[in-house]
Design a protein around this motif. Sequence first.
Motif, PDB file in Angstrom:
ATOM      1  N   GLY A 223       0.815  -1.198   0.000  1.00  0.00           N
ATOM      2  CA  GLY A 223       0.000   0.000   0.000  1.00  0.00           C
ATOM      3  C   GLY A 223       0.853   1.254   0.000  1.00  0.00           C
ATOM      4  O   GLY A 223       1.971   1.257   0.515  1.00  0.00           O
ATOM      5  N   ALA A 224       0.343   2.327  -0.587  1.00  0.00           N
ATOM      6  CA  ALA A 224       1.060   3.595  -0.595  1.00  0.00           C
ATOM      7  C   ALA A 224       0.062   4.714  -0.818  1.00  0.00           C
ATOM      8  O   ALA A 224      -0.900   4.551  -1.565  1.00  0.00           O
ATOM      9  N   SER A 225       0.291   5.823  -0.160  1.00  0.00           N
ATOM     10  CA  SER A 225      -0.589   6.967  -0.399  1.00  0.00           C
ATOM     11  C   SER A 225       0.222   8.251  -0.357  1.00  0.00           C
ATOM     12  O   SER A 225       1.312   8.301   0.221  1.00  0.00           O
ATOM     13  N   GLY A 226      -0.327   9.268  -0.989  1.00  0.00           N
ATOM     14  CA  GLY A 226       0.343  10.559  -1.011  1.00  0.00           C
ATOM     15  C   GLY A 226      -0.559  11.599  -1.617  1.00  0.00           C
ATOM     16  O   GLY A 226      -1.699  11.304  -1.991  1.00  0.00           O
ATOM     17  N   LYS A 227      -0.042  12.798  -1.703  1.00  0.00           N
ATOM     18  CA  LYS A 227      -0.867  13.879  -2.250  1.00  0.00           C
ATOM     19  C   LYS A 227      -1.030  13.685  -3.751  1.00  0.00           C
ATOM     20  O   LYS A 227      -0.066  13.381  -4.459  1.00  0.00           O
ATOM     21  N   THR A 228      -2.252  13.875  -4.224  1.00  0.00           N
ATOM     22  CA  THR A 228      -2.560  13.688  -5.643  1.00  0.00           C
ATOM     23  C   THR A 228      -1.720  14.647  -6.489  1.00  0.00           C
ATOM     24  O   THR A 228      -1.580  15.830  -6.149  1.00  0.00           O
ATOM     25  N   GLY A 229      -1.166  14.087  -7.557  1.00  0.00           N
ATOM     26  CA  GLY A 229      -0.389  14.903  -8.474  1.00  0.00           C
ATOM     27  C   GLY A 229       1.064  15.070  -8.070  1.00  0.00           C
ATOM     28  O   GLY A 229       1.835  15.697  -8.785  1.00  0.00           O
ATOM     29  N   ARG A 230       1.435  14.556  -6.923  1.00  0.00           N
ATOM     30  CA  ARG A 230       2.829  14.650  -6.493  1.00  0.00           C
ATOM     31  C   ARG A 230       3.411  13.240  -6.404  1.00  0.00           C
ATOM     32  O   ARG A 230       2.687  12.281  -6.128  1.00  0.00           O
ATOM     33  N   PRO A 231       4.723  13.129  -6.649  1.00  0.00           N
ATOM     34  CA  PRO A 231       5.322  11.789  -6.585  1.00  0.00           C
ATOM     35  C   PRO A 231       5.168  11.174  -5.193  1.00  0.00           C
ATOM     36  O   PRO A 231       5.237  11.874  -4.179  1.00  0.00           O
ATOM     37  N   MET A 232       4.962   9.874  -5.196  1.00  0.00           N
ATOM     38  CA  MET A 232       4.849   9.129  -3.940  1.00  0.00           C
ATOM     39  C   MET A 232       6.244   9.017  -3.303  1.00  0.00           C
ATOM     40  O   MET A 232       7.214   8.756  -3.998  1.00  0.00           O
ATOM     41  N   SER A 233       6.323   9.242  -2.022  1.00  0.00           N
ATOM     42  CA  SER A 233       7.624   9.120  -1.357  1.00  0.00           C
ATOM     43  C   SER A 233       7.876   7.646  -1.016  1.00  0.00           C
ATOM     44  O   SER A 233       7.074   7.013  -0.326  1.00  0.00           O
ATOM     45  N   VAL A 234       8.964   7.124  -1.529  1.00  0.00           N
ATOM     46  CA  VAL A 234       9.292   5.702  -1.318  1.00  0.00           C
ATOM     47  C   VAL A 234      10.707   5.599  -0.748  1.00  0.00           C
ATOM     48  O   VAL A 234      11.645   6.199  -1.288  1.00  0.00           O
ATOM     49  N   GLY A 235      10.837   4.865   0.337  1.00  0.00           N
ATOM     50  CA  GLY A 235      12.159   4.673   0.949  1.00  0.00           C
ATOM     51  C   GLY A 235      12.801   3.379   0.472  1.00  0.00           C
ATOM     52  O   GLY A 235      12.116   2.381   0.236  1.00  0.00           O
ATOM     53  N   LEU A 236      14.104   3.428   0.321  1.00  0.00           N
ATOM     54  CA  LEU A 236      14.857   2.240  -0.141  1.00  0.00           C
ATOM     55  C   LEU A 236      16.060   2.031   0.754  1.00  0.00           C
ATOM     56  O   LEU A 236      16.671   2.996   1.221  1.00  0.00           O
ATOM     57  N   THR A 237      16.420   0.795   0.966  1.00  0.00           N
ATOM     58  CA  THR A 237      17.681   0.496   1.657  1.00  0.00           C
ATOM     59  C   THR A 237      18.624  -0.184   0.676  1.00  0.00           C
ATOM     60  O   THR A 237      18.176  -0.755  -0.324  1.00  0.00           O
ATOM     61  N   PRO A 238      19.907  -0.145   0.931  1.00  0.00           N
ATOM     62  CA  PRO A 238      20.851  -0.811   0.006  1.00  0.00           C
ATOM     63  C   PRO A 238      20.815  -2.319   0.199  1.00  0.00           C
ATOM     64  O   PRO A 238      20.290  -2.826   1.195  1.00  0.00           O
ATOM     65  N   PHE A 239      21.407  -3.018  -0.752  1.00  0.00           N
ATOM     66  CA  PHE A 239      21.540  -4.465  -0.625  1.00  0.00           C
ATOM     67  C   PHE A 239      22.394  -4.799   0.609  1.00  0.00           C
ATOM     68  O   PHE A 239      23.433  -4.171   0.839  1.00  0.00           O
ATOM     69  N   VAL A 240      21.909  -5.766   1.366  1.00  0.00           N
ATOM     70  CA  VAL A 240      22.703  -6.290   2.480  1.00  0.00           C
ATOM     71  C   VAL A 240      22.695  -7.822   2.381  1.00  0.00           C
ATOM     72  O   VAL A 240      21.878  -8.407   1.672  1.00  0.00           O
ATOM     73  N   GLY A 241      23.609  -8.421   3.115  1.00  0.00           N
ATOM     74  CA  GLY A 241      23.788  -9.857   2.975  1.00  0.00           C
ATOM     75  C   GLY A 241      22.862 -10.708   3.823  1.00  0.00           C
ATOM     76  O   GLY A 241      22.843 -11.930   3.690  1.00  0.00           O
TER      77      GLY A 241
END
Lengths: 244, 175
Positions: A223-241
């Motif tokens: 699920g994801a939500s955000g303000k209409t017309g603006r990019p959705m904020s998505v967090g990412l982490t780097p690859f770990v082992g």
Amino acid sequence: MRTDDDMRGLLQRLAPDPPRSLTGADIRGRADIASGTPRAVAGRRLLLPAVAVLAVVALAVAIVVIANLSGGDAPAGDRTSRPIAPASSHPAPTSMASRSDGHCRTSQLQAGVYRRGSTASAPFIEVAVRNAADTRCTVRGYPRVRLFASGHAIPASFTHGTYEIPASPPRTVILGPGKSAYFTIGTSTGTTGPGTTTYLVSTIAVTPADDTGTLTIANAALGASGKTGRPMSVGLTPFVGSPQ
Amino acid sequence: VVTEDAAFDAFVHAQQRTLLRAAWLMCGDWNSAEDLVQQSLLEIWRRWSRVAQTTNPTGYAYRVLVTSHLRTVRRRSTSEVPTPSFEGSPPRGAAIDDGIALHRTVQDALRRLPPRQRAVLVCRYFLDQTEESTAVILGCRRGTVKSASAKALENLRRDPTFATWHDLGETNAHR
């Protein structure tokens, strides 16, 4: 802290057991990947086979010379037809048929959802990227990710780190055959009401940082939500082992 | 005949747990600790033919581990910013047994030490090295080790959360 023994005891109790072990083979394999040769000390180790080849060639030449000297009555045709391979047919042994930079290619990887959860209206999925090939390779840094809902790409702006996992510097993860690297995608569903849009991300396309191909995760259900017309904020982490 | 590969594998098998735990104490998390140990062992493997001939390969491994860590810390553009896990100190009298949080408190107190002081503590009290050996590992004089160790212990004593943990630990130990 009264005595040195107090401090010794404290540090021994404090340091936990490692979550996994390292082996010498892991380290030697990493040296192979770093150098592009099967041995970090390949140059030194190739000396022996090179000397052996030279010795064989020298021995063959010596045999022919001796045969020529002792076989004066042999037909000329016999002498010239002796199987003496020219030196150029014994190339110096190379370390590998083709050099590999060690980066995992998309074609040798599989991706899937390893774990999912949500905290404080911040759902996340942890993605496992598995090396399905028979050879070792590496992934490094942050993956490139695109999110899709109802067949359409969701406009998104990516940040490093998720609600639960802070941003961290990129690291190199060595993937042996069948081993997996992990990263996490985090979104927010806290923005609701008028002027907001809510998505259910159905598909995620993942591109390892070192490659251009795409891995597809079809059962994302994030699920994801955000303000209409603006990019959705998505967090990412780097690859770990290991899973986080 | 023991090959170089086999000798190195045996060395890693024997030392990796200690190296990983020491790295964890210095770095504060497993990902960084594993990176540090892998990098150190890689460096050792590249020099293995010479390292294996020395009288103390383990001491050399400690030296590579610690100096690699300190070099990495120096190189980081953003230096370590320890974040306290608690608002203030944990409550006095809490049972140490139910204290993963308290365990974390001690870890935080260690993290608040400057990296070099933490490295000295790890060498002296976790790796059980003498002041002389620690000086060799860190590439400094014995006197420097002695003063860094004293400062580190003093800093820990003054750390309120650490002092609380220590009091609780002793209380618990005497129950």
